[in-house]
Design a protein around this motif. Structure first.
Motif: not given
Length: 144
Positions: A10, A12, A20-22, A24-25, A72, A96, A101, A105
């Motif tokens: 993950v 972020i 905050p925006q994830t 990861s993809k 995102t 982060s 998962s 971290k």
């Protein structure tokens, strides 16, 4: 011991508005340096080096794909950070990285050094290249 993959990792990153925006993809690989300065002995004829023995040295590099998805997408997030930095009101955004998962971290306030857009006129994925982040802000990064 079985090999552990970061398939469920993950990442972020705060955007330029500190939301905050994830992302990861959109991230292919990452490199996280977390080390302490070693003592350096500079000899005659060598350039001098400033260092503090034992001081934490940490930075992050992430290979990212081009994604302009509103809010995102990796490009959208990085572009908003760069705009905030250029505006002169930037206070450091939180990054982060959690390889699994659950578990350890890395969290730190960072600034983005920039990106290089690469692609091919013949097709294929557009990339932001290796995006480098340096520690920036009042809070030291942690890994726990």
């Amino acid at each position: 011991m079985p090999k552990t993959t970061s398939k469920a990792g993950v990442i972020i990153l705060d955007d330029g508005s500190y939301a905050p925006q994830t992302i990861s993809k959109d991230c292919l690989t990452y490199t996280l340096n977390y080390k302490q300065n070693a003592e350096d002995v500079t000899g005659f004829g060598e350039g001098s080096q400033n260092f503090t023995p034992g001081q934490l040295v940490t930075d992050v590099s992430i290979d990212m794909l081009w994604n302009t998805l509103a809010t995102t997408g990796a490009y959208t997030v990085i572009k908003s950070i760069m705009a905030a930095q250029l505006a002169g009101s930037f206070a450091g955004c939180t990054l982060s990285i959690q390889p699994e998962s659950t578990g350890l971290k890395w969290v730190g306030e960072v600034m983005c050094e920039g990106f290089t857009i690469t692609g091919s006129a013949q097709g294929g994925a557009i990339s932001l290249g290796t995006v480098n982040f340096k520690v920036f802000g009042a809070t030291a990064p942690t890994i726990a």
